[in-house]
Design an enzyme around this catalytic site. Structure first.
Site, mmCIF file in Angstrom:
data_model
loop_
_atom_site.group_PDB
_atom_site.id
_atom_site.type_symbol
_atom_site.label_atom_id
_atom_site.label_comp_id
_atom_site.label_asym_id
_atom_site.label_seq_id
_atom_site.Cartn_x
_atom_site.Cartn_y
_atom_site.Cartn_z
ATOM 1 N N SER A 93 2.543 -6.877 -1.548
ATOM 2 C CA SER A 93 1.446 -5.822 -0.775
ATOM 3 C C SER A 93 1.024 -5.674 0.094
ATOM 4 C CB SER A 93 0.505 -6.790 -1.962
ATOM 5 O OG SER A 93 -0.471 -6.209 -2.026
ATOM 6 N N ASP A 95 -3.144 0.361 -0.320
ATOM 7 C CA ASP A 95 -2.186 -0.590 0.273
ATOM 8 C C ASP A 95 -0.844 -0.750 -0.090
ATOM 9 O OD1 ASP A 95 -2.371 -1.412 -2.313
ATOM 10 O OD2 ASP A 95 -1.950 -3.514 -1.692
ATOM 11 N N ASP A 138 1.322 -1.365 -2.565
ATOM 12 C CA ASP A 138 1.792 -0.552 -3.619
ATOM 13 C C ASP A 138 0.582 -0.220 -5.009
ATOM 14 O OD1 ASP A 138 0.539 -3.649 -3.748
ATOM 15 O OD2 ASP A 138 0.797 -4.560 -5.479
ATOM 16 N N ASP A 194 -3.197 -1.383 -5.251
ATOM 17 C CA ASP A 194 -3.431 -1.647 -6.150
ATOM 18 C C ASP A 194 -4.803 -1.797 -5.618
ATOM 19 O OD1 ASP A 194 -2.772 -3.820 -4.954
ATOM 20 O OD2 ASP A 194 -2.464 -5.348 -6.631
#
Length: 461
Positions: free
Chosen positions: A106, A250, A252, A254
């Site tokens: 993340s 970010d 990833d 999300d």
């Protein structure tokens, strides 16, 4: 400690000693524990798992290890290659898979990686399931498949397009309305997979795109957490290019943050507020965010006649509360939008499309939209404690002290005052109490945090 085992998965830094860092052996062990967990659930079924990764330098190595481990357990693997967390979440039910693994740390820096684990609905595992997997990993009691029963590995690189189509097909997203607005947008993809999928989505929506750090090479050009202090480059570029807004994700994809046309942060806390405002204006209903998120969502929900409910911190808790409350939109104040019409997971693509619809319909600048919402300011502090201090006892004393106020104890202690709130919760990983406050000005938020910290320090033994 650089190997963190928790109910939501395992994360750590690459290299070093086994058991102390996320080494190849640790990746194999936890992939095997997840495989064993799925086999326990359905021992007589040929299982299938979807995996995808962000663009971290270690991603390809970890992906080969995880995929081969699952194949060795007799589980079929659908490998999406470079992907995003919400893309994998969407792929799991579409593939009729039994679970999914996202390889991403993340917003953590490039030396980190992690295995995030999903169920058959493409949603994060709950606490009990996470505990089971940690116990299986601890015992290392794994049975691998004989040679004739090994799993099959299939590569499928079509899911970025499938994900984008799914966003474009949402009833509240009108591609023509967005294209007609002729938006010019700067995208910071932090040199991860957002640099592929976000420009692709925006171009499909008829938006002019200026790309910044959109090369998916895993060399993050700044701290990948989308906070103001890390985003000077995109703020400057928005002004220089006379863009309508900037979009930051970010690694990833999300979490989602916006930059206004004047180079100022829209405020990560307000990403969800704005998207909810648009959705509630079309389809009245309820909302959910976590206890540490801005009160502005409650205000906007009330304006539209809906009910706001707070959930414990953590995406899995927000999703559970959304289902219980029949919420039509929810998420977290860190820029995570959960829109069940799409799926029950934080999704920056969905958030971007909803926000552009809001801008297109209101014909307002981003800074004007921000000014249209109640203005709150947050303070985020922590109190370091010695390990022998009983945090639960401290929070109980504070609860007694403020028993005449509106109180919530589902996750630590939250006290709602007339114009402000404080949320106190203990960390799961270190001896600290986190103290988050929100008030109509930064000075008031800081003062409230200071007062609460002082009160905690002066509690009677």
């Amino acid at each position: 400690m650089t190997l963190i085992k928790s109910i939501s998965g395992i994360r750590g830094t690459i290299g070093g000693q086994t058991g102390d860092n996320l080494t190849p052996l640790d990746a194999v062990k936890f992939a095997a524990a997840y495989g064993a967990f799925l086999i326990q659930q359905q021992p007589d079924k040929k299982l299938k798992v979807v995996i995808g990764r962000d663009a971290r330098i270690s991603g390809e190595m970890i992906q080969h290890l995880v995929a081969s481990t699952l194949v060795g357990m007799g589980i079929d693997v659908v490998d999406l290659g470079l992907s995003t967390t919400p893309t994998v979440e969407i792929a799991v039910p579409l593939e009729k898979a039994d679970g999914g693994i996202i390889l991403t740390a993340s917003h953590n820096p490039k030396q980190w990686n992690a295995l995030k684990l999903l169920n058959a609905r493409g949603e994060f595992l709950n606490a009990a399931e996470g505990e089971t997997i940690l116990a299986l990993a601890e015992k290392e009691d794994f049975t691998f498949a004989p040679v004739d029963e090994l799993g099959q590995l299939t590569v499928n690189d079509s899911y970025f397009d499938i994900h984008i189509d799914e966003v474009l097909d949402l009833a509240l997203v009108d591609r023509d309305a967005i294209a007609k607005a002729k938006f010019k947008v700067v995208v910071d993809g932090v040199n991860s997979t957002g640099g592929i999928i976000m420009p692709k989505l925006l171009k499909e929506l008829g938006v002019e795109v200026i790309e910044l750090y959109c090369e998916p090479n895993g060399h993050f050009p700044h701290n990948p957490e989308p906070l103001k202090e890390h985003l000077k480059d995109i703020c400057d570029l928005v002004i220089r290019e006379k863009a309508d807004l900037g979009i930051v994700v970010d690694p990833d994809v999300d979490r989602l943050a916006f930059i206004a046309e004047d180079g100022e942060m829209f405020g990560e806390e307000y990403t969800l507020v704005a998207c909810a405002d648009y959705v509630l204006g079309k389809t009245p209903g309820n909302t959910v965010s976590n206890l540490s998120s801005t009160r502005a969502l409650r205000d906007v929900t009330g304006k539209h006649g809906g009910t706001y409910t707070a959930a414990a911190v953590g995406e899995v808790n927000v999703v559970a509360q959304m289902k219980e409350s029949n919420a039509i939109i929810g998420g977290e104040g860190n820029g995570g939008i959960i829109y069940p019409e799409s799926h029950y997971g934080r999704d920056a693509l969905v958030g971007t499309a909803l926000f552009l619809m809001l801008l297109a319909e209101r014909k307002m600048k981003v800074s004007e939209v921000r000014r249209s919402y109640p203005s709150y300011f947050m303070s985020k502090k922590k109190i370091e404690l010695t390990p022998d201090i009983d945090v639960d006892a401290i929070l109980k004393k504070m609860e007694d002290k403020y028993r005449k106020e509106e109180i919530n104890t589902i996750d630590g202690l939250k006290v709602d005052f007339k114009n402000s709130w404080v949320h106190m919760r203990k960390s799961n990983t270190e001896p600290i109490i986190r103290v988050y406050t929100e008030a109509p000005s930064q000075d008031e938020a800081d003062a409230l945090a200071g007062r609460i910290i002082e009160e905690i320090r002066n509690l009677p033994e």
